[in-house]
Design an enzyme around this catalytic site. Structure first.
Site, PDB file in Angstrom:
ATOM      1  N   GLN A 135      -4.275  -5.518   6.804  1.00 62.17           N
ATOM      2  CA  GLN A 135      -5.310  -6.380   6.385  1.00 62.17           C
ATOM      3  C   GLN A 135      -5.253  -7.489   6.990  1.00 62.17           C
ATOM      4  OE1 GLN A 135      -7.714  -5.215   4.435  1.00 62.17           O
ATOM      5  NE2 GLN A 135      -6.959  -3.100   4.016  1.00 62.17           N
ATOM      6  N   HIS A 154       1.020  -1.069  -0.022  1.00 60.65           N
ATOM      7  CA  HIS A 154      -0.029   0.009  -0.190  1.00 60.65           C
ATOM      8  C   HIS A 154       0.907   1.206   0.140  1.00 60.65           C
ATOM      9  CE1 HIS A 154      -2.704   3.050   1.727  1.00 60.65           C
ATOM     10  NE2 HIS A 154      -3.608   2.165   1.652  1.00 60.65           N
ATOM     11  N   ASP A 188       3.354  -4.697   7.799  1.00 62.18           N
ATOM     12  CA  ASP A 188       2.101  -3.665   7.609  1.00 62.18           C
ATOM     13  C   ASP A 188       0.901  -4.826   7.887  1.00 62.18           C
ATOM     14  OD1 ASP A 188      -0.253  -2.431   7.021  1.00 62.18           O
ATOM     15  OD2 ASP A 188       0.433  -1.817   5.003  1.00 62.18           O
ATOM     16  N   LYS A 191     -10.239  -0.313  10.878  1.00 64.11           N
ATOM     17  CA  LYS A 191     -10.401  -1.709   9.994  1.00 64.11           C
ATOM     18  C   LYS A 191     -10.452  -2.561  11.058  1.00 64.11           C
ATOM     19  CE  LYS A 191      -7.195   0.120   6.531  1.00 64.11           C
ATOM     20  NZ  LYS A 191      -7.760   0.379   5.252  1.00 64.11           N
ATOM     21  N   CYS A 222      -4.570   2.660  -3.747  1.00 59.43           N
ATOM     22  CA  CYS A 222      -3.365   3.133  -3.043  1.00 59.43           C
ATOM     23  C   CYS A 222      -2.271   2.154  -3.427  1.00 59.43           C
ATOM     24  CB  CYS A 222      -3.511   3.357  -1.647  1.00 59.43           C
ATOM     25  SG  CYS A 222      -4.666   4.630  -1.244  1.00 59.43           S
TER      26      CYS A 222
HETATM   27  N1  PLP Z   1      -1.821  -0.509   4.671  1.00 66.43           N
HETATM   28  C1  PLP Z   1      -2.693  -1.156   4.073  1.00 66.43           C
HETATM   29  C2  PLP Z   1      -2.553  -2.664   3.522  1.00 66.43           C
HETATM   30  C3  PLP Z   1      -3.965  -0.841   3.820  1.00 66.43           C
HETATM   31  O1  PLP Z   1      -5.067  -1.513   3.384  1.00 66.43           O
HETATM   32  C4  PLP Z   1      -4.078   0.299   4.364  1.00 66.43           C
HETATM   33  C5  PLP Z   1      -5.449   1.306   4.275  1.00 66.43           C
HETATM   34  O2  PLP Z   1      -6.314   0.832   3.412  1.00 66.43           O
HETATM   35  C6  PLP Z   1      -3.106   1.282   4.890  1.00 66.43           C
HETATM   36  C7  PLP Z   1      -1.866   0.675   5.066  1.00 66.43           C
HETATM   37  C8  PLP Z   1      -3.212   2.577   5.438  1.00 66.43           C
HETATM   38  O3  PLP Z   1      -4.077   2.654   6.398  1.00 66.43           O
HETATM   39  P1  PLP Z   1      -4.731   4.198   7.231  1.00 66.43           P
HETATM   40  O4  PLP Z   1      -5.145   4.728   6.080  1.00 66.43           O
HETATM   41  O5  PLP Z   1      -5.602   3.770   8.046  1.00 66.43           O
HETATM   42  O6  PLP Z   1      -3.636   4.661   7.864  1.00 66.43           O
END
Ligand code: PLP
Length: 413
Positions: A208, A128, A205, A231, A369
């Site tokens: 998910q 992401h 990270d 999430k 993203c």
């Molecule tokens: N990493 C992953 C895999 C994500 O799916 C997301 C959000 O969709 C993020 C990072 C970023 O999360 P946040 O926008 O809540 O900081």
């Protein structure tokens, strides 16, 4: 929340806990298939937010009065719940505003301190942007190199792809627990073990990941693990960074201000120990407490029950979408969780999302993203359906019917 007699998953009861699922969309039943972007919230979390602001609210850590002590106790109690949730120690849980802030904390604090010219950072093509851009930025400023692991989106992740990139210059290996586009579940434990062989630090990270299955950071052997509260059935504005105390106690602060200090003199300041060293300023108090409540809710159902249920729903969804001619699922890997990304011969992802919305179906469309990932496979966008504890077969029936409508509108039927 399991049926007492059959021990089966009581989906009706679970759904009834989510007020948002009753919203009528264009006068149709809502099929909420955008849980990867943000989960809906159970009533206990919504009530907890209201209760906290109404009867237990004050700033934390500084006050000596009743409400401040009560709020501090709840805030710190939530840290313990998070720590237990991922099997960490309490002082290894840093509250941030979200996963993005957690990753930036690691990049600026650990990265600035430890990365030097020609050091290597390994990350994956499935990152992401939140776990790509901060590293690109820090790497540029330090003269470090980024090495990207590519892999076949239709296959499970092949460990040898990462093995081949590791050298004695590798300082960091970072990767998603689960890809937010492909759903690929990464072999976290194995990657962390490879990293240890060269003394590289690992950052997972877990945005998910921790929302779909049980995470045990000690068992995984990672140095950092992060996720976002929104999430995980909790509120926005709160996130978690797990950082092994061996690393965080040697790291400088990322942000400076109140609450992160030990002693401040005109010429010098000493800092608090972790986690407070990394929680400058008034933290997201009510959000942190409500995240604790969301974790209680998840624990009550049992993440392993949620995982089983979601797997069934996801596999139903995959079959349903595969049965529609002209739909192509992007990422046919078997070991996947949470998401189904797809394209259609006849329509652009944005058109698909707009048309199915009119049928009550909430999906996400675009690059999610993850532009480097989509670039690597020569596509600009996909439509993504994603699930949570409350998703059911009806959600995918409704999506499939709506996709038939897309085909009709674009003359593909
Ligand atoms: N990493 C992953 C895999 C994500 O799916 C997301 C959000 O969709 C993020 C990072 C970023 O999360 P946040 O926008 O809540 O900081």
């Amino acid at each position: 929340m399991l049926n007492e007699n059959t021990n089966s998953y009581n989906i009706e009861f679970i759904r009834s806990q989510f007020p948002a699922l009753n919203v009528r969309v264009w006068n149709k039943r809502l099929s909420y298939l955008d849980s990867a972007a943000s989960m809906q919230k159970p009533k206990v979390v919504l009530d907890n937010i209201q209760e906290n602001y109404s009867s237990s609210y004050s700033n934390v850590h500084r006050g000596l009065h009743y409400l401040s002590e009560k709020a501090t106790e709840s805030y710190e109690n939530s840290r313990i719940k998070v720590a237990n949730f991922i099997n960490a120690n309490e002082n290894e849980i840093i509250f941030t505003s979200g996963a993005t802030a957690a990753i930036n904390l690691v990049a600026y604090s650990w990265g600035n301190q430890n990365l030097n010219k020609n050091d290597e950072i390994i990350l994956t093509i499935a990152e992401h942007h939140a776990n790509f851009v901060p590293w690109q930025y820090i790497a540029k400023s330090k003269g470090a190199k980024i090495k990207v692991v590519h892999y076949n989106p239709d296959e499970d992740f092949d460990l040898s792809k990462i093995k081949g990139l590791i050298t004695n210059k590798t300082k960091l290996i970072t990767f998603p627990h689960v890809s937010n586009v492909l759903g690929t579940v990464f072999p976290v434990k194995e990657i962390c073990s490879l990293a240890k062989q060269v003394g590289a630090v690992t950052l997972v990270d877990g945005c998910q990941g921790a929302i779909h299955f049980k995470v045990d950071v000690k068992e995984l052997g990672c140095d950092f693990y992060c996720f976002s509260g929104h999430k995980l059935y909790g509120p926005t504005g709160i996130g978690v960074l797990y950082g092994s105390i061996n690393l965080t106690s040697a790291m400088p602060p990322f942000m400076c201000g109140g609450d992160m200090i030990d002693v401040v003199k005109i010429n010098e300041t000493t800092y608090a120990d972790p986690p407070l060293r990394f929680e400058a300023g008034t933290p997201p108090i009510v959000q942190a407490i409500a995240l604790g409540k969301a974790i209680d809710w998840v624990n009550e159902i049992g993440l392993e029950n949620i995982e089983k249920h979601e797997k069934k729903v996801l596999s139903y969804g995959i079959d349903k979408l595969n049965s529609i001619k002209g739909v192509k699922i992007f990422g046919k890997n078997k070991n996947k969780a949470g998401v189904i990304s797809f394209t259609m011969d006849c329509a652009h992802a944005h058109d698909i999302a707009t048309i199915v919305d009119r049928e009550g179906v909430a999906v996400r469309a675009g690059h999610h993203c993850a532009q480097p990932l989509l670039d690597a496979f020569n596509i600009v966008s996909t439509t993504r359906a994603s699930v949570g504890a409350y998703s059911d077969f009806d959600d995918f029936d409704q999506l499939a019917n709506a996709l038939t409508k897309v085909k009709k509108i674009f003359g593909a039927l």
